[in-house]
Scaffold this motif. Structure first.
Motif, PDB file in Angstrom:
ATOM      1  N   HIS A  62       4.278  -1.902   4.881  1.00  0.00           N
ATOM      2  CA  HIS A  62       2.978  -2.539   4.619  1.00  0.00           C
ATOM      3  C   HIS A  62       2.885  -2.917   3.143  1.00  0.00           C
ATOM      4  CE1 HIS A  62       1.395  -1.354   8.578  1.00  0.00           C
ATOM      5  NE2 HIS A  62       2.290  -0.389   8.429  1.00  0.00           N
ATOM      6  N   ARG A  63       2.543  -4.181   2.892  1.00  0.00           N
ATOM      7  CA  ARG A  63       2.459  -4.628   1.503  1.00  0.00           C
ATOM      8  C   ARG A  63       1.161  -5.346   1.199  1.00  0.00           C
ATOM      9  NH1 ARG A  63       7.720  -7.655  -0.405  1.00  0.00           N
ATOM     10  NH2 ARG A  63       6.422  -7.708  -2.262  1.00  0.00           N
ATOM     11  N   ASN A  64       0.524  -5.855   2.252  1.00  0.00           N
ATOM     12  CA  ASN A  64      -0.562  -6.790   2.022  1.00  0.00           C
ATOM     13  C   ASN A  64      -1.921  -6.217   2.419  1.00  0.00           C
ATOM     14  OD1 ASN A  64      -1.969  -9.089   1.582  1.00  0.00           O
ATOM     15  ND2 ASN A  64      -0.913 -10.326   3.139  1.00  0.00           N
ATOM     16  N   LEU A  65      -2.860  -6.277   1.502  1.00  0.00           N
ATOM     17  CA  LEU A  65      -4.224  -5.838   1.821  1.00  0.00           C
ATOM     18  C   LEU A  65      -4.864  -6.789   2.828  1.00  0.00           C
ATOM     19  CD1 LEU A  65      -6.730  -4.071   1.200  1.00  0.00           C
ATOM     20  CD2 LEU A  65      -7.192  -5.554  -0.733  1.00  0.00           C
ATOM     21  N   TRP A  66      -4.507  -8.039   2.698  1.00  0.00           N
ATOM     22  CA  TRP A  66      -5.122  -9.074   3.550  1.00  0.00           C
ATOM     23  C   TRP A  66      -4.258  -9.265   4.794  1.00  0.00           C
ATOM     24  CZ3 TRP A  66      -9.463  -9.108   1.143  1.00  0.00           C
ATOM     25  CH2 TRP A  66      -9.467  -8.955  -0.232  1.00  0.00           C
ATOM     26  N   ASP A  67      -4.341  -8.288   5.728  1.00  0.00           N
ATOM     27  CA  ASP A  67      -3.450  -8.270   6.885  1.00  0.00           C
ATOM     28  C   ASP A  67      -4.200  -8.747   8.129  1.00  0.00           C
ATOM     29  OD1 ASP A  67      -1.725  -7.731   8.917  1.00  0.00           O
ATOM     30  OD2 ASP A  67      -1.480  -5.598   8.481  1.00  0.00           O
ATOM     31  N   GLU A  68      -3.932  -9.983   8.528  1.00  0.00           N
ATOM     32  CA  GLU A  68      -4.686 -10.544   9.657  1.00  0.00           C
ATOM     33  C   GLU A  68      -4.248  -9.962  10.995  1.00  0.00           C
ATOM     34  OE1 GLU A  68      -4.434 -14.744   9.054  1.00  0.00           O
ATOM     35  OE2 GLU A  68      -5.612 -14.556   7.210  1.00  0.00           O
ATOM     36  N   ASP A  69      -3.065  -9.320  11.023  1.00  0.00           N
ATOM     37  CA  ASP A  69      -2.594  -8.723  12.290  1.00  0.00           C
ATOM     38  C   ASP A  69      -3.295  -7.402  12.578  1.00  0.00           C
ATOM     39  OD1 ASP A  69      -0.870 -10.759  12.605  1.00  0.00           O
ATOM     40  OD2 ASP A  69       0.850  -9.714  11.711  1.00  0.00           O
ATOM     41  N   ALA A  70      -3.900  -6.804  11.540  1.00  0.00           N
ATOM     42  CA  ALA A  70      -4.521  -5.486  11.730  1.00  0.00           C
ATOM     43  C   ALA A  70      -5.770  -5.615  12.595  1.00  0.00           C
ATOM     44  CB  ALA A  70      -4.884  -4.883  10.384  1.00  0.00           C
ATOM     45  N   HIS A  76      -6.104  -1.335   5.874  1.00  0.00           N
ATOM     46  CA  HIS A  76      -6.194  -0.176   4.971  1.00  0.00           C
ATOM     47  C   HIS A  76      -6.915   0.985   5.648  1.00  0.00           C
ATOM     48  CE1 HIS A  76      -9.752  -2.634   4.380  1.00  0.00           C
ATOM     49  NE2 HIS A  76     -10.358  -1.684   3.693  1.00  0.00           N
ATOM     50  N   ILE A  77      -7.928   0.671   6.458  1.00  0.00           N
ATOM     51  CA  ILE A  77      -8.670   1.743   7.144  1.00  0.00           C
ATOM     52  C   ILE A  77      -7.799   2.317   8.270  1.00  0.00           C
ATOM     53  CG2 ILE A  77     -10.796   2.348   8.393  1.00  0.00           C
ATOM     54  CD1 ILE A  77     -11.298   1.492   5.484  1.00  0.00           C
ATOM     55  N   GLU A  78      -7.131   1.430   8.992  1.00  0.00           N
ATOM     56  CA  GLU A  78      -6.236   1.895  10.067  1.00  0.00           C
ATOM     57  C   GLU A  78      -5.167   2.829   9.528  1.00  0.00           C
ATOM     58  OE1 GLU A  78      -4.231  -1.056  12.532  1.00  0.00           O
ATOM     59  OE2 GLU A  78      -6.090  -2.204  12.474  1.00  0.00           O
ATOM     60  N   LEU A  79      -4.561   2.443   8.409  1.00  0.00           N
ATOM     61  CA  LEU A  79      -3.495   3.277   7.828  1.00  0.00           C
ATOM     62  C   LEU A  79      -4.048   4.622   7.362  1.00  0.00           C
ATOM     63  CD1 LEU A  79      -1.509   0.547   5.887  1.00  0.00           C
ATOM     64  CD2 LEU A  79      -0.539   2.075   7.605  1.00  0.00           C
ATOM     65  N   ALA A  80      -5.209   4.589   6.721  1.00  0.00           N
ATOM     66  CA  ALA A  80      -5.805   5.854   6.238  1.00  0.00           C
ATOM     67  C   ALA A  80      -6.113   6.765   7.417  1.00  0.00           C
ATOM     68  CB  ALA A  80      -7.061   5.562   5.426  1.00  0.00           C
ATOM     69  N   ASN A  94       1.259   3.074 -13.983  1.00  0.00           N
ATOM     70  CA  ASN A  94       0.208   2.124 -13.620  1.00  0.00           C
ATOM     71  C   ASN A  94      -0.530   2.571 -12.360  1.00  0.00           C
ATOM     72  OD1 ASN A  94      -1.128  -0.554 -13.692  1.00  0.00           O
ATOM     73  ND2 ASN A  94       0.041  -0.855 -11.797  1.00  0.00           N
ATOM     74  N   THR A  95       0.228   3.021 -11.342  1.00  0.00           N
ATOM     75  CA  THR A  95      -0.407   3.473 -10.097  1.00  0.00           C
ATOM     76  C   THR A  95      -1.246   4.720 -10.347  1.00  0.00           C
ATOM     77  OG1 THR A  95       1.137   2.395  -8.615  1.00  0.00           O
ATOM     78  CG2 THR A  95       0.156   4.420  -7.804  1.00  0.00           C
ATOM     79  N   VAL A  96      -0.730   5.629 -11.179  1.00  0.00           N
ATOM     80  CA  VAL A  96      -1.498   6.844 -11.516  1.00  0.00           C
ATOM     81  C   VAL A  96      -2.826   6.433 -12.175  1.00  0.00           C
ATOM     82  CG1 VAL A  96      -1.545   8.906 -13.001  1.00  0.00           C
ATOM     83  CG2 VAL A  96       0.524   8.353 -11.705  1.00  0.00           C
ATOM     84  N   ALA A  97      -2.768   5.460 -13.093  1.00  0.00           N
ATOM     85  CA  ALA A  97      -3.989   5.007 -13.778  1.00  0.00           C
ATOM     86  C   ALA A  97      -4.955   4.371 -12.787  1.00  0.00           C
ATOM     87  CB  ALA A  97      -3.620   4.013 -14.880  1.00  0.00           C
ATOM     88  N   ASN A  98      -4.424   3.574 -11.863  1.00  0.00           N
ATOM     89  CA  ASN A  98      -5.282   2.925 -10.857  1.00  0.00           C
ATOM     90  C   ASN A  98      -6.011   3.949  -9.999  1.00  0.00           C
ATOM     91  OD1 ASN A  98      -4.585   0.405 -11.672  1.00  0.00           O
ATOM     92  ND2 ASN A  98      -3.085   0.045 -10.038  1.00  0.00           N
ATOM     93  N   ILE A  99      -5.271   4.998  -9.589  1.00  0.00           N
ATOM     94  CA  ILE A  99      -5.895   6.017  -8.733  1.00  0.00           C
ATOM     95  C   ILE A  99      -6.979   6.753  -9.521  1.00  0.00           C
ATOM     96  CG2 ILE A  99      -5.493   8.125  -7.378  1.00  0.00           C
ATOM     97  CD1 ILE A  99      -2.584   7.129  -7.040  1.00  0.00           C
ATOM     98  N   THR A 100      -6.672   7.050 -10.786  1.00  0.00           N
ATOM     99  CA  THR A 100      -7.643   7.772 -11.615  1.00  0.00           C
ATOM    100  C   THR A 100      -8.937   6.969 -11.748  1.00  0.00           C
ATOM    101  OG1 THR A 100      -5.743   8.586 -12.845  1.00  0.00           O
ATOM    102  CG2 THR A 100      -7.896   9.046 -13.789  1.00  0.00           C
ATOM    103  N   SER A 109      -4.029   1.280  -3.169  1.00  0.00           N
ATOM    104  CA  SER A 109      -5.238   1.875  -3.780  1.00  0.00           C
ATOM    105  C   SER A 109      -6.389   1.916  -2.785  1.00  0.00           C
ATOM    106  CB  SER A 109      -5.621   1.125  -5.061  1.00  0.00           C
ATOM    107  OG  SER A 109      -5.715  -0.250  -4.807  1.00  0.00           O
ATOM    108  N   ASN A 110      -6.490   0.928  -1.912  1.00  0.00           N
ATOM    109  CA  ASN A 110      -7.550   0.946  -0.893  1.00  0.00           C
ATOM    110  C   ASN A 110      -7.337   2.066   0.116  1.00  0.00           C
ATOM    111  OD1 ASN A 110      -9.645  -1.440  -0.806  1.00  0.00           O
ATOM    112  ND2 ASN A 110      -7.766  -2.223  -1.730  1.00  0.00           N
ATOM    113  N   VAL A 111      -6.074   2.250   0.549  1.00  0.00           N
ATOM    114  CA  VAL A 111      -5.781   3.318   1.517  1.00  0.00           C
ATOM    115  C   VAL A 111      -6.124   4.667   0.891  1.00  0.00           C
ATOM    116  CG1 VAL A 111      -3.926   4.482   2.782  1.00  0.00           C
ATOM    117  CG2 VAL A 111      -4.038   1.996   2.774  1.00  0.00           C
TER     118      VAL A 111
END
Ligand SMILES: Cc1cc2nc3c(=O)[nH]c(=O)nc-3n(C[C@H](O)[C@H](O)[C@H](O)COP(=O)(O)O)c2cc1C
Length: 397
Positions: A62-70, A76-80, A94-100, A109-111
């Motif tokens: 999974h790479r795309n937030l904008w997933d029309e197949d979901a 993101h909600i399905e995966l979570a 960078n990812t650590v900073a984003n989560i913080t 980050s959405n998941v």
């Protein structure tokens, strides 16, 4: 021991040079029994291909937030909801900073924001980046939010520097994920669980039964075992796999289930009546196959003994949890059942819905006790079982 059996792990792979180790991490998690889905960030994709991760994980990457197949477009909600734990390895600075910061500008980050399961982060970066105040402050904030940090190791780094910042060993990362599922909440407790459908013979080839698959009961068996309980499982007709770690007793009819429950109930701390037991059996069922003769056939049904009610009447009764499968006036009927049977908890199952409940992999239930009326949102039966038991332990033990 496969401590991740039946567990769903999301592996977030972000933009660190050590992303090349991600396939090994997937393997180690699988070796412990997990199913793994990978979320690859844009930075991560610079270091490892989607194809490698897809081949190893045997799942779409999974790479795309904008997933029309979901479903409803909300991947993101399905995966979570799917995840039992989320691991980010390697986690870039960078990812650590984003989560913080609680950012929500990519899929990972959405998941993470939608997640309510354990989150583990394995940072990997150059030693100066790792030692920077900003990164260390961010990690401290994450620890205060009960996020588990898997410390990097010291050694020679890709850039040639020597020091802390190398990604922890994949086998050690997988073990730390598995350790999240060790629980002692039911250690020392004996639990008796009934599950599946009973079969009431009409004649040697025909019977009366129901649609129960035993999946919800098995999810409870598995979760009780994970929480350290010793489990006896009395099962009827099921379409799911038994757990070899429980003491499994097979029955066919409601009468047989009654006998086996009563034989096994002494000394049990908890009784969970999850089986779909037939309320009636056929009076004088035929020993020979009934032949058609063009005439109407009337079956006389007689009521079966009520297993849950009779266990609740025992002098030394265990704590009892029953399931109520209802199609109408569901809350009223379940409350009546709670009162009339004298049990401690009723799990209300609305079996009129086509998309969850009987024979499905998902369920949505209401936890009812004298003091509590709590809805458990639709999710996999394994996750619903965990929620039921967590509330049960808090309320009743
Ligand atoms: C060759 C190269 C190697 C890098 N290695 C790391 C690393 O090991 N750890 C890290 O935190 N960032 C590293 N970075 C920087 C990240 O890739 C960059 O911050 C990126 O924006 C991270 O994106 P992401 O967090 O969305 O995956 C590296 C960058 C380059 C060009």
């Amino acid at each position: 021991m496969n401590r991740l059996t039946n567990k769903h792990i999301i592996l977030g792979v972000s933009g660190s040079i050590s992303a090349y180790k991600a396939p090994d991490i997937v393997r180690r998690l699988q070796d412990l029994g997990a199913q793994v889905k990978v979320i690859l960030t844009e930075g991560g994709a610079k270091f490892i291909t989607e194809l490698s991760l897809q081949s190893i994980s045997k799942n779409k990457v999974h790479r795309n937030l904008w997933d029309e197949d979901a479903k409803l477009g909300m991947g993101h909600i399905e995966l979570a909801k799917w995840a039992d734990a989320i691991l980010i390895a390697p986690a870039s600075a960078n990812t650590v900073a984003n989560i913080t910061l609680g950012k929500a500008d990519d899929l990972l980050s959405n998941v993470i924001l939608a997640n309510d399961t354990p989150l583990l982060i394995a940072p990997a970066m150059n030693l100066k980046m790792y030692q920077s105040h900003a990164l260390q402050d961010n990690l401290s904030t994450l620890v205060s939010r009960r996020i588990i940090i898997i410390k990097p190791e010291s050694g020679k780094q890709a850039c040639g520097d020597i020091g802390i910042g190398r990604l922890a060993e994949p086998s050690s990362i997988a073990k730390q994920v598995a350790s999240q599922f060790i629980s002692t909440k039911l250690t020392g407790k004996k639990v008796l669980i009934t599950l599946g459908a009973t079969i009431e013979a009409i004649d040697p080839v025909r019977f009366i039964s129901n649609h129960s698959s035993g999946k919800m009961g098995m999810a409870l068996v598995n979760t009780c075992l994970e929480m350290g309980a010793s489990v006896t499982c009395i099962y009827g007709n099921i379409t799911t796999t038994l757990n070899a770690k429980s003491n499994n007793i097979s029955i066919i009819s409601a009468q047989q289930m009654y006998t086996k429950v009563m034989d096994s109930i002494t000394g049990q701390d908890i009784f969970i009546a999850c089986a779909a037991v037939s309320d009636f059996s056929v009076k004088n069922s035929n020993n020979q196959k009934i032949k058609k003769d063009g005439q109407n056939l009337t079956l006389e049904l007689i009521p079966n003994k009520d297993i849950l009610a009779d266990v609740c009447k025992l002098k030394e009764k265990p704590i009892c949890m029953g399931f109520a499968a209802e199609t109408q006036n569901i809350l009223k009927n379940a409350q009546k059942k709670l009162k009339n049977k004298g049990c401690d908890v009723i799990i209300l199952n609305d079996v009129s819905k086509a998309d969850f409940g009987f024979n499905m992999d998902e369920n949505e239930v209401v936890f009812l006790s004298r003091n509590l009326n709590k809805k458990i949102a639709k999710n996999s039966k394994q996750k619903v079982a965990k929620k039921i038991l967590e509330i049960f332990i808090k309320e009743c033990l």
